[in-house]
Enzyme design. Structure first.
Site, PDB file in Angstrom:
ATOM      1  N   CYS A 356      27.110 -36.284  28.295  1.00 29.20           N
ATOM      2  CA  CYS A 356      27.589 -36.415  29.681  1.00 29.20           C
ATOM      3  C   CYS A 356      26.788 -37.430  30.502  1.00 29.20           C
ATOM      4  O   CYS A 356      27.268 -37.914  31.513  1.00 29.20           O
ATOM      5  CB  CYS A 356      27.502 -35.075  30.402  1.00 29.20           C
ATOM      6  SG  CYS A 356      28.195 -33.691  29.522  1.00 29.20           S
TER       7      CYS A 356
HETATM    8  O1  KQY Z   1      29.148 -32.429  31.967  1.00 31.79           O
HETATM    9  C1  KQY Z   1      29.537 -33.323  32.639  1.00 31.79           C
HETATM   10  N1  KQY Z   1      30.244 -34.274  32.094  1.00 31.79           N
HETATM   11  C2  KQY Z   1      29.284 -33.416  34.078  1.00 31.79           C
HETATM   12  C3  KQY Z   1      28.761 -32.198  34.648  1.00 31.79           C
HETATM   13  C4  KQY Z   1      28.618 -32.304  36.114  1.00 31.79           C
HETATM   14  C5  KQY Z   1      27.863 -31.193  36.660  1.00 31.79           C
HETATM   15  C6  KQY Z   1      27.521 -31.381  38.085  1.00 31.79           C
HETATM   16  N2  KQY Z   1      26.713 -30.309  38.545  1.00 31.79           N
END
Ligand code: KQY
Length: 375
Positions: A356
């Site tokens: 992520c």
């Molecule tokens: O896991 C993701 N791709 C993004 C997560 C965002 C979390 C914000 N608190």
């Protein structure tokens, strides 16, 4: 200046390559917002440094950072990592960065999706998000790559592709009314085909239990190579993840990809289950418009949230008793790459993991018209 096209990538002969294809680099952002990262982001910054350092042994890494944190990030990151000033609302480059597409003649361009912080004012994770929505264009300017501005909301973590015509996603995310309520499933499939150069969209159901992105596929299931995926798994039927993973497995086993192949599914036992501790929850600032962190909350931990670099796969370490088996399994799936574990809990506390916070830049070298068949 990079050009912005009003055509679409498929029409221009572009497709999104698999993450396992060669890269020219990797982009990340720098964590600092105290209502998402505990203790003012300090432990998360150490975790991001470890990820950037591990990936930089595989390919050049660039990190975007706010003006206020530039000197700190420059001091903490190794000299081999490029640090550039880019404003953002948080640090999820997978979701706010461009998705790169390539053609057969060495061309590389970027798709700049609309971003609404994982659901806008209908369950999204923060407001405002306009700096995040501008990140992809800035990265493309720095990379010197032309841009497509897509006419719909999408995050990079919501898709995985095999580079050979197949895309995997989840209904929980892409069909959620808080992303593109005006689009039907068919509309979304057609847009994915046009913007990523795919033919087949394979829909899984829900993502990892308690994933605050509304079930991004990149925490649930990832391609290892065309025709082969790794799926987060539990053998405990009392765990809410059990049904989710079983359903995903059944859908994968019944599907055929764009080349007519059946999927080989590798099951990867999840860490934990993991929960947020009281002191971890207390370290996060409260703020208007952001979801509160609660002690005891189940965390959406998954080893599938790894990054496939050109020479290295970087995997989150999340649970002392399960890390070893997970690393061994992932190593067996990537015989040509070194598999490296990096502590992932601080990233998980912020709501995601290594995949992520990274975004690969595929290599612009000329490609054979048909890539190699799966093993
Ligand atoms: O896991 C993701 N791709 C993004 C997560 C965002 C979390 C914000 N608190």
């Amino acid at each position: 200046m990079t050009r912005t096209f009003s055509t679409d990538p498929r029409r221009d002969g572009y497709r999104m390559p698999g993450e396992f294809e060669p890269h020219d680099g990797c982009w990340m952002l720098w964590p600092e917002r105290p209502d998402n990262w505990r203790l003012g982001g300090k432990p998360a910054q150490q975790a991001f440094v470890a990820v950037a350092t591990a990936i930089s042994a595989s390919e050049p890494v660039s990190v975007g950072v706010s003006a206020g944190q530039f000197a700190n990030a420059r001091r903490l990151l190794p000299a081999s990592v490029r640090v550039v000033e880019i404003s953002s609302n948080d640090a999820w480059m997978r979701d706010v960065g461009p998705t790169f597409v390539v053609d057969d003649r060495g061309g590389v361009r970027g798709v700049d999706w609309q971003f609404n912080a994982w659901g806008g004012l209908d369950g999204g994770l923060y407001f405002p998000w306009e700096k995040d929505d501008a990140v992809a264009q800035k990265v493309l300017e720095i990379e010197g790559r032309d841009r497509y501005r897509a006419p719909f909301v999408l995050e990079g973590g919501a898709i995985h592709v095999d580079g050979q015509g197949t895309l995997i996603t989840t209904e929980e995310c892409l069909l959620n009314r808080n992303r593109n309520p005006h689009l039907t499933r068919n509309d979304i499939e057609r847009l994915l085909q046009r913007y990523l150069g795919v033919e087949v969209v394979l829909w899984l159901g829900r993502g990892v239990y308690r994933d605050e992105t509304d079930g991004h596929v990149d925490n649930l299931c990832a391609y290892v190579r065309p025709g082969e995926v790794v799926l987060t798994w539990t053998d405990d039927p009392r765990d809410p993840q059990y049904e989710i993973s079983r359903d995903a497995c059944e859908r994968l086993m019944q599907a055929r990809d764009a080349r007519g192949r059946r999927f080989k599914v590798h099951k990867l036992i999840q860490p934990g289950p993991l929960r947020m501790t009281k002191s971890e929850a207390e370290g996060v600032d409260s703020a208007e418009g952001t979801a509160p962190r609660e002690a005891g909350a189940r965390l959406a931990g998954s080893y599938v949230n790894f990054y496939i670099g050109t020479r290295r796969v970087v995997v989150p370490l999340l649970d002392a008793k399960r890390d070893g088996p997970a690393l061994r399994k992932i190593s067996s799936l990537f015989p040509g790459r070194e598999v490296v574990g990096v502590p992932g809990r601080e990233i998980l506390l912020g709501g995601g993991n290594i995949h992520c916070i990274t975004q690969q830049v595929p290599s612009g070298r000329r490609r054979a018209r048909r890539a190699e068949p799966a093993r």
